[in-house]
Design a protein around this motif. Structure first.
Motif, PDB file in Angstrom:
ATOM      1  N   TRP A  89      -3.245  -3.615  -2.818  1.00  0.00           N
ATOM      2  CA  TRP A  89      -2.131  -3.627  -1.859  1.00  0.00           C
ATOM      3  C   TRP A  89      -1.262  -4.889  -1.959  1.00  0.00           C
ATOM      4  CZ3 TRP A  89      -2.805  -7.320   2.200  1.00  0.00           C
ATOM      5  CH2 TRP A  89      -4.070  -7.925   2.218  1.00  0.00           C
ATOM      6  N   ARG A  90      -1.524  -5.721  -2.978  1.00  0.00           N
ATOM      7  CA  ARG A  90      -0.645  -6.862  -3.241  1.00  0.00           C
ATOM      8  C   ARG A  90      -0.325  -6.942  -4.726  1.00  0.00           C
ATOM      9  NH1 ARG A  90      -3.249 -11.699   0.523  1.00  0.00           N
ATOM     10  NH2 ARG A  90      -2.259 -11.091   2.490  1.00  0.00           N
ATOM     11  N   ASP A 107      -1.991 -15.727   0.187  1.00  0.00           N
ATOM     12  CA  ASP A 107      -2.196 -16.264   1.534  1.00  0.00           C
ATOM     13  C   ASP A 107      -2.928 -17.595   1.542  1.00  0.00           C
ATOM     14  OD1 ASP A 107      -4.805 -15.503   0.944  1.00  0.00           O
ATOM     15  OD2 ASP A 107      -4.740 -13.703   2.216  1.00  0.00           O
ATOM     16  N   GLU A 228       7.812  -3.974   4.101  1.00  0.00           N
ATOM     17  CA  GLU A 228       6.762  -3.164   3.488  1.00  0.00           C
ATOM     18  C   GLU A 228       7.389  -2.074   2.622  1.00  0.00           C
ATOM     19  OE1 GLU A 228       3.785  -3.954   3.581  1.00  0.00           O
ATOM     20  OE2 GLU A 228       3.571  -5.264   5.332  1.00  0.00           O
ATOM     21  N   ARG A 242      -6.079  -2.354   2.325  1.00  0.00           N
ATOM     22  CA  ARG A 242      -5.563  -3.404   3.200  1.00  0.00           C
ATOM     23  C   ARG A 242      -6.314  -3.434   4.530  1.00  0.00           C
ATOM     24  NH1 ARG A 242       0.736  -3.779   4.527  1.00  0.00           N
ATOM     25  NH2 ARG A 242       0.294  -2.014   5.892  1.00  0.00           N
ATOM     26  N   ASP A 257       1.518  -6.625   6.327  1.00  0.00           N
ATOM     27  CA  ASP A 257       0.683  -7.632   5.692  1.00  0.00           C
ATOM     28  C   ASP A 257       0.808  -8.922   6.502  1.00  0.00           C
ATOM     29  OD1 ASP A 257      -0.431  -9.604   4.011  1.00  0.00           O
ATOM     30  OD2 ASP A 257       0.104  -8.470   2.220  1.00  0.00           O
ATOM     31  N   ASN A 290       4.552  -8.015  -2.614  1.00  0.00           N
ATOM     32  CA  ASN A 290       4.291  -6.585  -2.744  1.00  0.00           C
ATOM     33  C   ASN A 290       5.068  -5.951  -3.891  1.00  0.00           C
ATOM     34  OD1 ASN A 290       6.850  -6.653  -1.668  1.00  0.00           O
ATOM     35  ND2 ASN A 290       6.309  -5.679   0.276  1.00  0.00           N
TER      36      ASN A 290
END
Length: 350
Positions: A89-90, A107, A228, A242, A257, A290
């Motif tokens: 998901w990234r 992150d 998104e 996620r 996110d 993303n």
């Protein structure tokens, strides 16, 4: 035209005299410093592990699947590859020059290359292999125990596995870009368009507010308003991955996110992601956490609009009002950040 010529002349004179340029209202960084390379036997062991699919649960995934040397150590996909039957998901970030970073991942939840190296191996939607099981597999693989002893004077352990992968990544250095040559005093290293783009990058376009220092990253976290993607919102497997991550870190399932907020729980970090370094940026599309922007032209247009529409967007972003010629010059400068990627081929494995 005369004024611009004088400005560029002052800029080049600042390079010759000052190293970091403080001329024509600009402050440019030093070139990337030289680093002491890890011992060759450690790099070689790490290279083997990097390409070894036995580091995944079913033997189909290796680090090189998502960090392809032929794609600037990224993978060219909007969202990362994943363990079979799952989806990520990234977006995959490049490993070029990670030796200079202080924090890792979008992150920043990893603070060392060694810590970062372990994460994908045991992740259910990446390589899906228990690290303690990996230790036993490698101890029983003829050839690997001797290589670990030679490299680290140690048995095969979780610590030496992550150390070897980290030491290989520390060898992936690119510091021979035209921009580096320009900073070092070669006034002919950049084209006239790229020099104009440099002026914009450090001036009107204000890219250097976040893309600063020798890495062209402040290594901080910013919400740029990236929205998104439909692919993520509509794909049950990506949503499941996620949500699994969110629950694992103690957050509620959600439709966005959280970025850095997942680490700090500071509301100011909601939707904020680490500023990516820009070395080799022209060869590592697509972009953003993303993968929602396919080209550098789209990235420039995004920031020219002042970023996205997220209510938590950083106040640093504002419309830039760049002309078509200025956007073209900025693109030329971004292309000047491309150097020679280390040639690394899959090794013969034990």
């Amino acid at each position: 035209m005369l004024t611009r010529s004088i400005s560029l002349a002052l800029l080049l004179w600042g390079i010759i005299l000052c190293g970091p340029i403080q001329a024509a209202g600009l402050e440019l960084p030093e070139p990337l410093p030289l680093l002491q390379p890890p011992p060759a036997e450690r790099v070689e062991l790490g290279r083997m592990l990097f390409f070894d699919r036995r580091l995944s649960g079913d033997g189909t995934m290796s680090c090189a699947v998502c960090h392809d040397p032929q794609r600037g150590y990224a993978d060219g996909r909007a969202l990362s590859g994943a363990y079979p039957t799952t989806r990520h998901w990234r977006h995959t970030q490049s490993l070029i020059n990670v030796a200079y970073l202080d924090v890792f991942l979008w992150d920043g939840r990893s603070t060392s290359l060694e810590e970062q190296a372990e994460g994908p191996i045991h992740s259910s939607f990446e390589m899906n292999l228990h690290l303690d099981f990996l230790v036993e597999k490698l101890r029983e693989t003829p050839g690997y125990p001797e290589l670990f002893h030679a490299a680290y004077q140690s048995e095969t352990t979780r610590q030496t596995i992550s150390a070897a992968l980290a030491d290989f990544q520390r060898s992936l250095i690119v510091r021979d870009t035209p921009f580096d040559a320009f900073l070092a005093g070669d006034s002919d290293a950049l084209s006239s368009d790229a020099r104009r783009g440099l002026e914009l990058f450090y001036g009107k376009a204000a890219c250097s507010r976040c893309h600063s220092g020798p890495l062209l990253s402040d290594q901080k976290f910013h919400n740029t308003g990236v929205g998104e993607t439909e692919e993520l919102l509509s794909d049950p497997q990506r949503r499941a991955a996620r949500n699994f991550f969110l629950v694992q870190v103690g957050l509620e399932r959600g439709e966005r996110d959280p970025g850095r907020y997942a680490v700090t729980r500071d509301p100011a970090d909601q939707g904020a992601f680490r500023t990516p370094p820009l070395r080799q940026v022209a060869e590592t599309a697509p972009y953003m956490h993303n993968g929602s922007l396919a080209t550098l032209e789209e990235v420039i247009a995004f920031y020219n609009r002042g970023g996205g529409s997220d209510p938590d967007k950083s106040p640093l972003l504002r419309p830039l009002e760049l002309t078509a010629e200025e956007k073209s010059a900025l693109l030329a400068f971004l292309h000047s950040l491309t150097g020679t990627v280390p040639v690394v081929r899959p090794p013969a494995l034990p």
